[in-house]
Design a protein around this motif. Structure first.
Motif, mmCIF file in Angstrom:
data_model
loop_
_atom_site.group_PDB
_atom_site.id
_atom_site.type_symbol
_atom_site.label_atom_id
_atom_site.label_comp_id
_atom_site.label_asym_id
_atom_site.label_seq_id
_atom_site.Cartn_x
_atom_site.Cartn_y
_atom_site.Cartn_z
ATOM 1 N N GLN A 147 -14.489 5.092 -5.969
ATOM 2 C CA GLN A 147 -15.048 3.760 -5.170
ATOM 3 C C GLN A 147 -13.489 3.068 -6.335
ATOM 4 O O GLN A 147 -13.033 1.949 -5.682
ATOM 5 C CB GLN A 147 -15.737 3.263 -6.558
ATOM 6 C CG GLN A 147 -15.931 2.645 -7.428
ATOM 7 C CD GLN A 147 -16.699 3.816 -7.870
ATOM 8 O OE1 GLN A 147 -15.613 5.506 -7.736
ATOM 9 N NE2 GLN A 147 -17.407 4.164 -9.184
ATOM 10 N N HIS A 189 -8.928 2.824 -6.525
ATOM 11 C CA HIS A 189 -7.900 3.792 -6.451
ATOM 12 C C HIS A 189 -7.046 3.675 -7.980
ATOM 13 O O HIS A 189 -7.253 3.030 -8.295
ATOM 14 C CB HIS A 189 -6.832 3.141 -5.553
ATOM 15 C CG HIS A 189 -5.695 3.614 -4.730
ATOM 16 N ND1 HIS A 189 -4.204 3.643 -5.154
ATOM 17 C CD2 HIS A 189 -5.918 4.102 -4.083
ATOM 18 C CE1 HIS A 189 -3.175 4.855 -4.787
ATOM 19 N NE2 HIS A 189 -4.301 5.146 -3.897
ATOM 20 N N HIS A 209 -4.650 3.604 -8.541
ATOM 21 C CA HIS A 209 -3.227 2.311 -8.989
ATOM 22 C C HIS A 209 -3.953 1.122 -9.568
ATOM 23 O O HIS A 209 -3.721 -0.114 -9.870
ATOM 24 C CB HIS A 209 -2.476 1.398 -8.105
ATOM 25 C CG HIS A 209 -1.089 3.142 -7.354
ATOM 26 N ND1 HIS A 209 -1.137 4.089 -6.518
ATOM 27 C CD2 HIS A 209 0.038 3.165 -8.055
ATOM 28 C CE1 HIS A 209 0.032 4.676 -6.609
ATOM 29 N NE2 HIS A 209 0.561 4.386 -7.582
ATOM 30 N N ASP A 210 -5.326 1.019 -8.736
ATOM 31 C CA ASP A 210 -6.306 -0.264 -8.792
ATOM 32 C C ASP A 210 -6.571 0.018 -10.351
ATOM 33 O O ASP A 210 -6.860 -1.172 -11.710
ATOM 34 C CB ASP A 210 -7.277 -0.993 -8.034
ATOM 35 C CG ASP A 210 -6.821 -0.811 -7.060
ATOM 36 O OD1 ASP A 210 -6.041 -1.546 -6.935
ATOM 37 O OD2 ASP A 210 -7.522 -0.460 -5.973
ATOM 38 N N THR A 222 -3.580 -0.728 -13.598
ATOM 39 C CA THR A 222 -3.365 -1.638 -13.719
ATOM 40 C C THR A 222 -4.694 -2.968 -14.199
ATOM 41 O O THR A 222 -3.685 -3.227 -15.684
ATOM 42 C CB THR A 222 -3.718 -3.080 -12.435
ATOM 43 O OG1 THR A 222 -2.125 -2.287 -11.677
ATOM 44 C CG2 THR A 222 -3.525 -4.330 -12.640
ATOM 45 N N LEU A 223 -5.691 -1.962 -13.761
ATOM 46 C CA LEU A 223 -7.147 -2.891 -15.025
ATOM 47 C C LEU A 223 -7.450 -2.276 -16.174
ATOM 48 O O LEU A 223 -7.378 -2.890 -17.053
ATOM 49 C CB LEU A 223 -8.392 -1.473 -14.063
ATOM 50 C CG LEU A 223 -8.808 -2.833 -12.998
ATOM 51 C CD1 LEU A 223 -10.241 -2.568 -11.830
ATOM 52 C CD2 LEU A 223 -9.163 -4.501 -13.180
ATOM 53 N N HIS A 254 0.958 10.117 -7.900
ATOM 54 C CA HIS A 254 1.660 11.546 -7.835
ATOM 55 C C HIS A 254 1.872 12.733 -8.204
ATOM 56 O O HIS A 254 2.518 13.849 -8.824
ATOM 57 C CB HIS A 254 2.216 11.818 -6.185
ATOM 58 C CG HIS A 254 3.191 11.759 -6.120
ATOM 59 N ND1 HIS A 254 4.641 11.819 -6.590
ATOM 60 C CD2 HIS A 254 3.514 9.916 -4.998
ATOM 61 C CE1 HIS A 254 6.014 10.362 -6.548
ATOM 62 N NE2 HIS A 254 5.310 9.775 -5.611
ATOM 63 N N PRO A 276 -4.538 10.664 -3.176
ATOM 64 C CA PRO A 276 -3.032 10.324 -2.524
ATOM 65 C C PRO A 276 -2.660 10.794 -3.819
ATOM 66 O O PRO A 276 -1.100 10.711 -4.291
ATOM 67 C CB PRO A 276 -3.406 9.159 -2.054
ATOM 68 C CG PRO A 276 -4.563 8.647 -1.816
ATOM 69 C CD PRO A 276 -5.102 10.211 -2.598
ATOM 70 N N GLN A 302 -6.539 -9.725 -15.735
ATOM 71 C CA GLN A 302 -6.822 -8.870 -14.297
ATOM 72 C C GLN A 302 -7.748 -9.578 -12.949
ATOM 73 O O GLN A 302 -7.512 -9.002 -11.657
ATOM 74 C CB GLN A 302 -7.485 -7.760 -14.460
ATOM 75 C CG GLN A 302 -8.946 -7.485 -15.851
ATOM 76 C CD GLN A 302 -9.167 -6.470 -15.803
ATOM 77 O OE1 GLN A 302 -8.226 -5.847 -17.210
ATOM 78 N NE2 GLN A 302 -10.335 -6.096 -15.803
ATOM 79 N N TYR A 304 -8.087 -9.341 -8.902
ATOM 80 C CA TYR A 304 -8.654 -8.589 -7.999
ATOM 81 C C TYR A 304 -9.891 -9.342 -7.889
ATOM 82 O O TYR A 304 -11.340 -9.597 -9.085
ATOM 83 C CB TYR A 304 -9.757 -7.666 -9.271
ATOM 84 C CG TYR A 304 -8.618 -6.087 -8.824
ATOM 85 C CD1 TYR A 304 -8.280 -5.569 -7.960
ATOM 86 C CD2 TYR A 304 -7.895 -5.765 -10.286
ATOM 87 C CE1 TYR A 304 -7.197 -4.446 -8.311
ATOM 88 C CE2 TYR A 304 -6.359 -4.957 -10.446
ATOM 89 C CZ TYR A 304 -6.737 -4.235 -8.821
ATOM 90 O OH TYR A 304 -5.925 -3.348 -9.307
ATOM 91 N N CYS A 313 -4.300 1.227 -2.076
ATOM 92 C CA CYS A 313 -5.133 0.425 -3.115
ATOM 93 C C CYS A 313 -6.139 -0.502 -2.318
ATOM 94 O O CYS A 313 -5.813 -0.340 -1.982
ATOM 95 C CB CYS A 313 -4.634 0.644 -4.483
ATOM 96 S SG CYS A 313 -3.285 -0.723 -3.723
ATOM 97 N N ARG A 351 2.141 -3.573 -8.521
ATOM 98 C CA ARG A 351 1.941 -4.243 -7.500
ATOM 99 C C ARG A 351 2.316 -5.006 -6.259
ATOM 100 O O ARG A 351 1.526 -4.587 -5.000
ATOM 101 C CB ARG A 351 0.454 -4.456 -7.832
ATOM 102 C CG ARG A 351 0.168 -3.781 -9.782
ATOM 103 C CD ARG A 351 0.066 -2.835 -8.856
ATOM 104 N NE ARG A 351 -1.245 -1.954 -7.811
ATOM 105 C CZ ARG A 351 -2.330 -1.964 -7.866
ATOM 106 N NH1 ARG A 351 -2.782 -2.488 -9.536
ATOM 107 N NH2 ARG A 351 -2.946 -1.366 -6.876
#
Lengths: 407, 150
Positions: A342, A344, A346-347, A350-351, A363, A376, B4, B8, B65, B126
């Motif tokens: 659920q 990605h 990259h998310d 960041t989190l 990758h 990916p 964050q 988000y 993403c 990003r």
């Protein structure tokens, strides 16, 4: 042996003590680059403060001192990897340049149309692209050893691919994206039965396990300083003397010559034949301090710590529901690549960064590996001598927190 | 400090989960492929323009993403019914927004709901995630077949 515990080790690394987004840094991106201990930073600073000079040139005190310090590193590397002679240790900018040196010098001289070059499916782009470029130029054919779904090289496929058409093999020792430790010694022995030279990419391996090039019997071994607690911008090519001697220089310039006239230039002896121009003197000197640091710590500690973090981290991540580990080889180093359905990568990157946790997402310069697993990108936590189980717990908590946001 | 949750936000998470206009258009008048080699984000943008150069329909497909998916989803919602000139203006303004050069609360703009992406510029790695779909849409309008963020 100087027995240290991890809290003492952490004191030696100033970068561990910075705060990121107001939180203590949890640095889990060691497969990209490791942090540097004070002794390395001090060695570089001391060189610039007290012994700045060009090397192999002047007769003045500073030049002789800098030359001696520079050559000390070469001898330490010779001892670290048990090379026969320090003339077999060539300084480069890093692993990538070392591979390019071999593909350009050895490859362009000794490989011809129709010859095959064997690499594996888990190579870093730096051990794919130089060989593709050579294939394009010379009309050689690139062959690929596949890996299984656990991330282990398929040795049956290797056996089938190993024909007299193969004229060069270049394989990774420890995969940067999967953590797999490949059975390079066995593979080298098999290749040598057919007289095929083998290059080992030890970029990840160099800081994680003891390497003896005579025992491995590899023909070339390459690695970078910055993944072994040393500075960026310095790397090593080890090559067997007989091979290095028959290879032409990679670059022309100062230091790599014995004499120059407009009619004829005579090249210098090894290792200088491959070290044109002023090298990265300060960082080579800094690398010596990193080698001393590793050897003081000892391989017993390093290997045991690596496996403890791997075991703990594997169990901890496997407890996270729906998390899928990418790379589950039996012989593994402490690299944990994973994906969550659920979120990605990259998310997630960041989190967890907002909690001060540095992981790599993407990758990992191994796109064929991503393709194999049909993803990916992955998130990757990779560990070093200063990481702790508490840091793994923090990563797990942060992932759980991210899952709540993405529920 | 930017936290964050400001990146988000619920709207973004919701569009990520249920992206709008997430399908292929059968006979688009314009289409392009966008790719970010750095992270592997990959999408297709399809547009149907009528004779007056109005965007009758716009859809997207692809992998990426949450930021890139939500951005593409909200882009398609915004662009439906807009003229090509307005789309170009939105492209410019969105670019200024995610690079921190446009403050939606102070500077005059036609961004509307897209202003929610104003925090992206705090996350330099990003920015390309949010802008990939816009570059791809612009590429489609300019009749370029594939767009790379590199």
């Amino acid at each position: 042996m100087n027995k240290k515990n991890v809290s003492q080790i952490r004191k030696d690394f100033p970068n561990l003590h910075v705060k990121v987004h107001g939180k203590p840094l949890v640095y889990l991106d060691n497969a990209a680059t490791t942090l540097k201990p004070n002794v390395v930073i001090d060695a570089i600073t001391n060189h610039y403060k007290t012994t700045t000079a060009n090397i192999h040139r002047g007769v003045h005190y500073l030049s002789e001192k800098a030359t001696a310090d520079f050559e000390v590193t070469r001898n330490k590397i010779k001892a670290l990897i048990n090379a026969k002679s320090s003339a077999e240790i060539i300084f480069t900018r890093g692993t990538t340049e070392s591979i390019n040196l071999v593909s350009n010098s050895y490859g362009r001289t000794f490989l011809k149309k129709g010859d095959e070059i064997l690499i594996s499916e888990m190579e870093h782009h730096s051990n794919i692209v130089p060989w593709q470029m050579l294939c394009q130029e010379k009309g050689c054919i690139l062959r690929i050893i596949p890996f299984t779904d656990s991330g282990e090289l398929d040795l049956n496929a290797f056996t089938k691919l190993l024909t007299p058409k193969i004229k060069f093999i270049s394989i990774v020792y420890i995969s940067n994206s999967l953590g797999t430790i490949n059975p390079v010694k066995t593979m080298i022995a098999r290749a040598h039965q057919l007289g095929i030279p083998v290059l080992v990419d030890a970029a990840q391996a160099i800081a994680h396990l003891p390497i003896d090039v005579q025992e491995l019997d590899c023909d070339f071994l390459v690695f970078s300083g910055h993944k072994m607690y040393g500075p960026t911008g310095v790397g090593v090519l080890y090559g067997k003397t007989e091979l290095l001697n028959k290879m032409p220089p990679y670059q022309g310039g100062g230091d790599m010559i014995s004499s120059v006239t407009f009619e004829k230039t005579t090249y210098n002896v090894l290792p200088h034949k491959f070290e044109a121009g002023t090298p990265n003197i300060a960082d080579v000197i800094g690398l010596a301090a990193a080698i001393d640091y590793i050897q003081k710590l000892g391989w017993d500690y390093i290997e045991k710590h690596d496996q403890e973090l791997l075991d703990y981290g594997t169990k901890a991540l496997n407890k996270i529901s729906q998390l899928r580990l990418i790379g589950t080889a039996k012989q593994k180093s402490a690299v944990l690549s994973f994906v969550l359905p659920q979120i990605h990568p990259h998310d997630l990157g960041t989190l967890v960064d907002q909690d001060g946790i540095a992981i790599r997402t993407g990758h990992h310069c191994t796109q064929p590996v991503m393709k194999h697993f049909g993803v990916p990108a992955t998130a990757r936590a990779s560990f070093a001598i200063y990481n702790t189980k508490e840091e793994i717990d923090k990563l797990v908590q942060s992932i759980e927190k991210a899952k709540k946001i993405f529920k | 400090m930017t936290d964050q949750n400001e990146l988000y936000q619920q709207v973004i998470l919701e569009h990520n989960k249920k992206p709008r206009n997430f399908k292929k258009l059968e006979k688009p008048t314009h289409m392009a492929e966008g790719y970010n080699p750095l992270c592997g984000d990959h999408l297709m943008v399809y547009l149907n323009l009528n004779k007056d150069n109005t965007i009758e329909d716009v859809t997207f497909e692809g992998d990426g993403c949450a930021i890139s998916k939500a951005s593409a989803s909200m882009m398609t919602m915004t662009l439906k019914g807009k003229s090509v000139d307005e789309a170009n203006k939105l492209f410019e303004e969105f670019h200024q927004l995610v690079t921190g050069n446009l403050n939606p609360d102070k500077d005059k703009n036609i961004l509307g709901k897209l202003a929610i992406f104003s925090n992206v510029w705090h996350f330099p790695a990003r920015v390309k995630c949010a802008s990939l779909c816009w570059h791809t849409m612009k590429g489609a309008l300019d009749k370029k077949k594939s767009i790379s963020t590199e």
